[in-house]
Motif scaffolding. Structure first.
Motif, PDB file in Angstrom:
ATOM      1  N   GLY A 195       0.954  -1.023  -0.330  1.00  0.00           N
ATOM      2  CA  GLY A 195      -0.034   0.439   0.072  1.00  0.00           C
ATOM      3  C   GLY A 195       0.629   1.248  -0.201  1.00  0.00           C
ATOM      4  N   GLY A 243       1.566   5.143  -4.287  1.00  0.00           N
ATOM      5  CA  GLY A 243       0.304   5.554  -4.448  1.00  0.00           C
ATOM      6  C   GLY A 243      -0.141   5.937  -3.656  1.00  0.00           C
ATOM      7  N   GLY A 244      -0.952   5.728  -2.325  1.00  0.00           N
ATOM      8  CA  GLY A 244      -1.287   6.482  -0.640  1.00  0.00           C
ATOM      9  C   GLY A 244      -0.732   7.077  -0.681  1.00  0.00           C
ATOM     10  N   LEU A 245      -1.128   7.558   0.453  1.00  0.00           N
ATOM     11  CA  LEU A 245      -1.168   8.301   1.436  1.00  0.00           C
ATOM     12  C   LEU A 245      -0.642   8.017   2.795  1.00  0.00           C
ATOM     13  CD1 LEU A 245      -1.176  11.920   2.308  1.00  0.00           C
ATOM     14  CD2 LEU A 245      -3.079  11.308   3.304  1.00  0.00           C
ATOM     15  N   PRO A 295      -9.906   4.942   3.511  1.00  0.00           N
ATOM     16  CA  PRO A 295      -9.139   3.825   2.335  1.00  0.00           C
ATOM     17  C   PRO A 295      -7.713   4.818   2.083  1.00  0.00           C
ATOM     18  CG  PRO A 295     -11.106   4.159   2.037  1.00  0.00           C
ATOM     19  CD  PRO A 295     -11.124   4.794   3.340  1.00  0.00           C
ATOM     20  N   GLY A 296      -6.842   4.133   1.289  1.00  0.00           N
ATOM     21  CA  GLY A 296      -6.140   4.906   0.899  1.00  0.00           C
ATOM     22  C   GLY A 296      -4.778   5.673   1.811  1.00  0.00           C
ATOM     23  N   VAL A 297      -4.931   5.373   2.759  1.00  0.00           N
ATOM     24  CA  VAL A 297      -4.066   5.521   3.904  1.00  0.00           C
ATOM     25  C   VAL A 297      -3.111   4.610   4.867  1.00  0.00           C
ATOM     26  CG1 VAL A 297      -3.811   7.270   6.074  1.00  0.00           C
ATOM     27  CG2 VAL A 297      -5.393   7.531   4.287  1.00  0.00           C
ATOM     28  N   ARG A 298      -2.138   4.578   4.370  1.00  0.00           N
ATOM     29  CA  ARG A 298      -1.210   3.705   5.073  1.00  0.00           C
ATOM     30  C   ARG A 298       0.041   4.460   6.186  1.00  0.00           C
ATOM     31  NH1 ARG A 298      -0.360  -1.278   6.299  1.00  0.00           N
ATOM     32  NH2 ARG A 298       1.407  -2.662   6.005  1.00  0.00           N
ATOM     33  N   GLU A 327      -9.926  11.558   6.117  1.00  0.00           N
ATOM     34  CA  GLU A 327     -10.524  11.319   4.851  1.00  0.00           C
ATOM     35  C   GLU A 327     -10.561  12.075   3.216  1.00  0.00           C
ATOM     36  OE1 GLU A 327     -13.541   8.225   7.374  1.00  0.00           O
ATOM     37  OE2 GLU A 327     -13.492  10.523   6.936  1.00  0.00           O
ATOM     38  N   ALA A 344      -7.235  12.237   1.396  1.00  0.00           N
ATOM     39  CA  ALA A 344      -6.886  10.931   0.476  1.00  0.00           C
ATOM     40  C   ALA A 344      -8.258  10.845  -0.325  1.00  0.00           C
ATOM     41  CB  ALA A 344      -7.153   9.678   1.848  1.00  0.00           C
ATOM     42  N   PRO A 371     -10.064  10.352  -3.476  1.00  0.00           N
ATOM     43  CA  PRO A 371      -9.122  10.517  -4.647  1.00  0.00           C
ATOM     44  C   PRO A 371     -10.134  11.614  -5.921  1.00  0.00           C
ATOM     45  CG  PRO A 371     -10.966   8.862  -4.816  1.00  0.00           C
ATOM     46  CD  PRO A 371     -10.925   9.138  -3.489  1.00  0.00           C
TER      47      PRO A 371
END
Length: 600
Positions: free
Chosen positions: A440, A443-445, A483-486, A595, A598, A600
């Motif tokens: 992850g 491409g993720g935050l 979603p999209g956060v690590r 949120e 992150a 899209p």
């Protein structure tokens, strides 16, 4: 003729005896009235003028007391009691050199005079001659082993230099010698509070209430304990009660102002500290507390100047590696900047070092060991050494947190150009490859987390602040599942081993991080840092990286009041508690903001 018979025949003697009795009962105004009349009747008697000086000193009438002491000494130059009283008065007026000469005159006249030795000890304490201080105070105790005052002075002198058992034994001895006097209990309880033994201190406050129910000492002590615990509502109630009992007490005003400041009531806190200073101009505690209020309000012009009282308040030795630098043209001079307080403070105020170098100074730094490698990359710096190393030869030195005063920094002139720190390109590249290769990560935050500061187990006040600024890792559970956060741990120390709450996937590579240079390289490759008020948020801000700081309700002065940004760090956003200790709403606001970022 007996002394008692003479006292009735001589009105001046009778008035002097009445004045002495009144002074012993704490009625200084009545005593001063008796002594003034006696002096009019017998102006040639030095002892009467000395007594009048003592009464005026008890009333806080410094000028009148000094005048009376000096008149007594003109009548009787070889008068050790008057020299000692004058020395104590001069010390209280911040004239320690003149006070020392007066104390030495007293001791030259009577080397066995315990009170003079006690005042000499207080002068050494004021001048931070900590090595000699216990020697002098022990001499006073040996000369007057049954006098509680030298024991209390020795406890104060030992409190900064030895293990707690010795000063505790001294105050306990003072209490045993005078079990009916509040002073011993007040000092004993105060020492217990400084040692973090709040329950034991409050037990002593119970005895104080029974002994002196109308003096407010117990309420003042309990208010301070409640403030340290972060229970500001209780602290306010107790401090107000104490002030009703002691309306002219600087200590009661200071305790109330502390509780008000912790509650966010800056204007009442400012007025209270100013009133305390008006009543007791020599109070470094009131001066320091007022500086905290003013700096939090953004009144830097007054705040920085008063902030220098931190050295006198704590009786900590000012850096003496070279003569003190207090400003002026630095061009052509070698200046040593010395770290103080925490690593975050060093990271915040080291921004002034390149500014001095740009003005033509040869700048050397002495900082905490974990910062040496990172700060060695600052532009224009001649050398960076650890605080544990010998200092370089320099023309002058200055602590880092005194630089804003020297530069005349105002709210609008904070040097906030970032980044002013940088990390090794090679180390950054290594972290980037690792981050991109983690699940992850591409491409993720990428968000770094810090949830606790250093516990400061050896410094009770700092430890209590840490308890209010830190939170358990479990409190960050609401951040799970965005979603999209690590998330990546930036936490060091014992809190790093806390169990991760369910659903909050947290990558932890901090075992491989040795110092702040390593941390800086990792932070530089993250998209965001979320941190409590600790050194990592300063690091991220100094690197120019986005940082969201979770701030306790009684925020540090540097974050000002009622702001969501920081003029010190343009990339910082503050998420503040609305109520003391109430973290859940803060974390929910952070989740909402994450949120949105992150999406899209």
């Amino acid at each position: 003729m007996s002394y008692q018979t003479k006292s009735f025949a001589d009105p001046a003697v009778a008035l002097t005896l009445r004045g002495a009795a009144a002074l012993a009962e704490g009625e200084a105004a009545l005593a001063a009235s008796h002594f003034t009349t006696a002096a009019l009747l017998a102006p040639h008697r030095a002892s009467i003028w000395h007594n009048l000086a003592e009464a005026r000193r008890a009333l806080g009438q410094s000028a009148g007391a000094a005048q009376a002491y000096r008149h007594a000494l003109r009548l009787r130059p070889a008068y050790p009691k008057a020299w000692t009283g004058l020395a104590a008065l001069l010390l209280k007026s911040r004239r320690s050199k003149v006070a020392a000469r007066a104390a030495m005159r007293a001791l030259a006249l009577d080397p066995g005079f315990a009170e003079a030795w006690s005042v000499a000890g207080s002068i050494l304490l004021d001048r931070r001659a900590m090595e000699r201080l216990p020697i002098v105070l022990r001499r006073a105790v040996r000369l007057a082993p049954d006098n509680p005052l030298p024991w209390l002075a020795l406890a104060g002198g030992l409190g900064k230099t030895v293990e707690p058992a010795l000063p505790l034994a001294c105050v306990q001895r003072a209490v045993a010698l005078a079990p009916d006097r509040p002073a011993g209990y007040v000092n004993h309880a105060g020492l217990l509070i400084r040692l973090g033994r709040l329950d034991a201190a409050q037990a002593l406050h119970g005895r104080l209430r029974r002994l002196a129910p109308l003096e407010g000492h117990a309420e003042a002590g309990d208010s301070l304990a409640a403030t340290l615990r972060g229970d500001f509502a209780t602290a306010l109630s107790l401090a107000r009660h104490s002030l009703v009992l002691q309306p002219a007490s600087p200590a009661a005003l200071i305790n109330l102002s502390l509780a008000e400041h912790g509650s966010g009531m800056t204007e009442p806190a400012r007025r209270g500290n100013e009133r305390a200073l008006a009543l007791q101009p020599e109070s470094d505690i009131a001066r320091f507390n007022l500086s905290m209020v003013l700096l939090a309000e953004g009144d830097f012009a007054k705040g920085w100047r008063l902030y220098e009282s931190r050295w006198r308040m704590e009786h900590v030795a000012y850096p003496a590696h070279a003569p003190h630098w207090t400003g002026g043209n630095p061009a052509g001079r070698s200046l040593l900047l010395v770290a103080e307080q925490g690593q975050g403070d060093t990271l915040q105020f080291v921004r002034y070092a390149p500014m001095l170098a740009a003005l033509g100074a040869q700048v050397h730094l002495m900082v905490q060991p974990a910062l040496v490698r990172l700060l060695s990359g600052l532009p224009g710096i001649a050398s960076v050494r650890s605080l544990t190393e010998p200092p370089p030869a320099c023309d002058a030195c200055i602590p880092l947190l005194s630089l804003p005063l020297v530069f005349g920094t105002g709210l609008a002139t904070i040097p906030a150009s970032v980044p002013y720190l940088s990390s090794s390109g090679q180390e950054r590249a290594a972290w980037k490859r690792r981050l991109d290769g983690s699940p992850g990560g591409e491409g993720g935050l990428k968000v770094g987390l810090v949830w606790a500061g250093s516990a400061h187990d050896d410094q009770f006040v700092a430890h209590m602040v840490d308890r209010r600024r830190s939170l358990p890792l479990s409190a960050l559970a609401p951040l799970a599942g965005i979603p999209g956060v690590r998330f990546y741990s930036l936490q060091k120390g014992p809190p790093a081993s806390e169990a991760c709450p369910p659903g909050l996937d947290l990558v932890d590579w901090m075992d491989e991080v040795e110092d702040f240079a390593d941390t800086a390289a990792l932070v530089a490759e993250l998209d965001l840092v979320i941190s409590v008020d600790t050194s990592v948020c300063h690091l991220a801000g100094a690197l120019g990286r986005p940082v969201w700081m979770l701030s306790r309700h009684d925020a540090c002065w540097r974050w000002l009041r009622d702001r969501s940004d920081s003029p010190w760090y343009p990339t910082m956003r503050l998420f503040r508690q609305d109520r003391p200790g109430d973290w859940p709403p803060v974390i929910l606001r952070v989740r909402t903001a994450l949120e949105r970022w992150a999406m899209p």
